[in-house]
Structure formats: structure tokens, C-alpha cells
Design a protein around this motif. Structure first.
Motif, short mmCIF file in Angstrom:
data_model
loop_
_atom_site.label_atom_id
_atom_site.label_comp_id
_atom_site.label_asym_id
_atom_site.label_seq_id
_atom_site.Cartn_x
_atom_site.Cartn_y
_atom_site.Cartn_z
N GLN A 19 0.72 -1.28 -0.01
CA GLN A 19 -0.02 -0.05 0.05
C GLN A 19 0.79 1.33 -0.09
OE1 GLN A 19 -3.47 -0.15 -0.28
NE2 GLN A 19 -3.13 2.15 -0.49
N ALA A 20 2.10 1.29 0.87
CA ALA A 20 2.69 2.36 0.93
C ALA A 20 3.57 2.93 -0.47
CB ALA A 20 3.94 2.13 1.96
N ASP A 47 0.89 4.07 -2.60
CA ASP A 47 0.60 5.55 -2.34
C ASP A 47 1.73 6.28 -2.80
OD1 ASP A 47 -1.55 4.88 -1.07
OD2 ASP A 47 -0.86 4.92 0.94
N ALA A 48 2.97 5.88 -2.57
CA ALA A 48 4.16 6.73 -3.18
C ALA A 48 4.09 6.93 -4.45
CB ALA A 48 5.52 6.23 -2.69
N ASN A 82 1.40 9.23 -5.22
CA ASN A 82 1.41 11.04 -4.58
C ASN A 82 2.77 11.79 -4.59
OD1 ASN A 82 -1.40 10.33 -4.26
ND2 ASN A 82 -0.94 9.58 -2.14
N VAL A 83 3.78 10.91 -4.77
CA VAL A 83 5.16 11.69 -4.52
C VAL A 83 5.40 12.30 -5.89
CG1 VAL A 83 7.59 11.33 -3.99
CG2 VAL A 83 6.04 10.28 -2.82
N THR A 122 4.91 15.14 -1.16
CA THR A 122 3.64 14.94 -1.60
C THR A 122 2.99 16.19 -2.14
OG1 THR A 122 2.92 14.85 0.60
CG2 THR A 122 3.21 13.00 -0.40
N GLN A 172 6.08 14.73 4.74
CA GLN A 172 6.48 13.54 3.85
C GLN A 172 5.92 12.26 4.21
OE1 GLN A 172 10.85 13.73 3.79
NE2 GLN A 172 10.80 14.73 2.04
N SER A 173 4.91 12.29 4.86
CA SER A 173 4.32 10.92 5.42
C SER A 173 4.60 9.96 4.56
CB SER A 173 2.84 11.11 5.88
OG SER A 173 2.02 11.58 4.68
N GLU A 174 4.18 9.82 3.29
CA GLU A 174 4.25 8.62 2.20
C GLU A 174 5.71 8.10 2.08
OE1 GLU A 174 1.90 10.96 1.59
OE2 GLU A 174 0.23 9.59 0.53
N ARG A 212 6.95 6.87 5.57
CA ARG A 212 6.37 5.44 5.89
C ARG A 212 6.82 4.40 4.84
NH1 ARG A 212 2.60 2.68 8.10
NH2 ARG A 212 1.25 1.25 7.01
N LEU A 213 7.32 4.52 3.58
CA LEU A 213 7.92 3.68 2.81
C LEU A 213 9.42 3.39 3.27
CD1 LEU A 213 7.83 2.33 0.33
CD2 LEU A 213 8.48 4.29 -1.20
#
Lengths: 198, 198
Positions: free
Chosen positions: A44-45, A48-49, A52-53, A64, B3-5, B8-9
Motif C-alpha cells: 500500500q505504501a 501511495d508513493a 502521490n510523490v 507529496t 513527507q508521510s508517504e 512510511r515507505l
């Protein structure tokens, strides 16, 4: 064997820097045995990356949001600009919490050997940023390698007319370092830049 | 920083065996710079694996089907059963393409130190499989470690009454190995089991 999902995971993981086929197999088994706590969240991470990054249009940082959180933070000193080679260098400086200005990520260094000239790096955007005004000092925080220093000299020449102060990081003994293990160049630089005590 | 994404990665990647915080940061930047070719496919492969990979109810192998492709392959010799500690050992034997029978994955070894007794391993299912008949030889392909050999002796005792042949892998000089680098135990085992030439 119809192990396509497992084989595909191994094959993709083995492309990561630092993982070969053997450690990719080990990581795959580790992931599958931690399906809920690691495998699914990591998948999932990554999704998401991937979604969104973005690269910041101002400084070249990854975030993001565009502009990134650093460029958008009004509490940071806009008159200080720190030029780094890569996002990893920006992260290292942020971890040190020693810099309160903004950044510019070049995306590499000039390299005659690898055929990387000024057009391959974010140099024009740096010049425009500095020429737009509001910046009093540009810190060239490039690696102390031949290519890094060549790039620093090139940038220093290019920025000469902008009338800003141009600085570089100090050379010297790393904190916690032992003299016996240091190379001659570092020792001689540390000696030349010696400071009066207290 | 928001920078959460990315954070988290990095945090999840650093939990993989062989990756620390530093190499997780490097892998993250590598992945983001290869968004379409690696990051998105790897995220998808992890989601697929999390959704579809199962443990085979017969042998304990990992596959997308249950029973697994090996247990379901009628061309394999059902009278030969190879007992291994982990799925990684099964994969190693499959890569060697030297074995045409079926497997039984124990899920570890007996270990007094780690408090792992027979009930923590897939031993009862092994005994039932052998007692159900149709198996003529059980190969105990366990690691040549103290725990591996303890487990092999335990299994050999438990399987005694089933009336099947019980074998273990040969000890000896690894193919391509140099005598000078081998431990005394291996050398003495290789000498004891010496074979007549040609």
C-alpha cells in the motif's frame, strides 16, 4: 511451477540496491510470513508513493506537495540557499537540523566521464532563482569528490555576477573521528583551517 | 515536514532483513526515481502476493494454489518424501533440479534454547502422511547444524515404526570447494565416506 506471484516479487525485490537474488528470496519469505503487519502495508505504501510523490518544481525535492513542504514553509530563511547533489543529501542535512534555509537539488554532478554537462542538471533553474533576488548566500554543499568540487567551482563561476555570497562546507576532522584513520588530504585541510580554542 | 508517504515507505522497507535505515532510504529514492518501471509494479506484486499466496495444506509450501503445484503434480514421484526445515530449503532443492519427489516443510527445527518442541513444527502432519502409506523413502534434508541434526534424529525415531527407508543428505566436500578452507568435521566426514573412483 505456477509460483508467478512469488517469483515476480523475488524478481522485483532483487532489483533494489543492496539486495541480490539470495537476499530478495529471504526478504520475500520474511514478507509473506508477515502478511498483515508488513507485506500488505508495504504494498500500500508503494502504491501511495507511486501515486502521490512529486518533484518540487522550485527546488527539486521529493514530496507529496508541489512546492514541497520546505519551499512552502514561511518560517525558513529564504535568503539562505543550500545547493545539494541529491535528495539524499537534503535528507541528511535535514536530519542534522543544522540548516534553516531552503534547498536546491542539482540532481547529480558535472561529470566528463559520464557525459553529464550543465544541461543535464538543474543549474539553469538555480541561476534563475538566485537572479530573481532575495537570496544573500548560496552554500554549495556538494560532496568532497572530484566531480562534486568541479561542479562547485563551475557554479561559483556562474553565480559570480549575481552578487551573492558563495560558501562551501568546511573540511576537517569528522566529529568522533580518529586522526590515525584520516587521509592526508583531510588532515592537512583540518590543520590549515585550525581555529583558536575557546 | 508532510513527507508521510516517503517516511512510511522508508520505515517499512527498513524492516526487511538486510536493509537498515540507510539502505532503506537509498532503496526508497531508487524506487521513486523508477516509479513506473519498479515502484508501481512492486507495490502491485506485494498486494497480489498478500492476497493470493497460501500455505499448502499438504506439505507446508507457499504457492497460489492449495495443494501447491508440487503436491498437485502427478509426474512427481509420490513415494519419495523430502523433509526440509523451511520453504527456502525447498526452493534451493528445486533450483538444483535434482529431486523429483515431494516435500514436507517442518517450519523450523526443534530447539531447546528457543523453546521449540515437536508441537510447534509440522511433525504430526508428517507422521500422518507417512503412516497413510504410499511413501517408500523419507529423506531428512535438514541443515547440518546441531538443531537440524537433533530434529533429524527425533524424526528418525518417530518414523521407525512406519517401516519406510529413512535417509539423510551426504556430508562431504562442496563441489568447487577447496580443502584448505574446509572445517575439520567436513573433511573427516568426506574422508570416512570416500568412494572408489570410476
Amino acid at each position: 511451477m505456477a509460483q508467478s506471484e512469488i517469483d515476480r516479487l523475488i524478481q522485483l525485490l532483487s532489483k533494489l540496491p543492496g539486495l541480490g537474488p539470495r537476499s530478495a528470496r529471504r526478504a520475500t519469505l520474511y514478507l509473506i510470513s508477515r502478511r498483515e503487519s508488513l507485506l500488505a502495508p508495504l504494498g500500500q505504501a508503494m502504491a501511495d508513493a507511486a501515486a502521490n510523490v512529486k518533484t518540487c518544481g522550485v527546488c527539486g525535492n521529493l514530496d507529496t506537495t508541489d512546492p514541497c513542504a520546505i519551499c512552502g514553509d514561511n518560517k525558513r530563511d529564504a535568503s539562505l540557499l543550500c545547493v545539494v547533489e541529491d535528495v539524499s543529501d537534503l535528507w541528511a542535512l535535514e536530519r542534522s537540523a543544522a540548516f534553516g534555509g531552503r534547498y536546491h537539488v542539482l540532481g547529480g554532478t558535472l561529470s566528463a566521464l559520464d557525459g553529464i554537462g550543465p544541461d543535464e542538471l538543474n543549474i539553469e533553474s538555480l541561476i534563475s532563482r538566485v537572479e530573481a533576488g532575495g537570496i544573500s548566500e548560496v552554500i554549495l554543499a556538494l560532496n568532497a569528490t572530484v566531480d562534486g568540487q568541479t561542479t562547485a567551482h563551475y557554479l561559483s563561476d556562474r553565480l559570480l555576477e549575481a552578487g551573492v555570497q558563495i560558501t562551501r562546507l568546511a573540511h576537517g576532522v569528522p566529529v568522533g573521528g580518529e586522526l590515525d584513520y584520516l587521509d592526508d588530504g583531510t588532515l592537512s585541510a583540518a590543520l590549515k583551517s585550525r581555529r583558536s580554542m575557546g
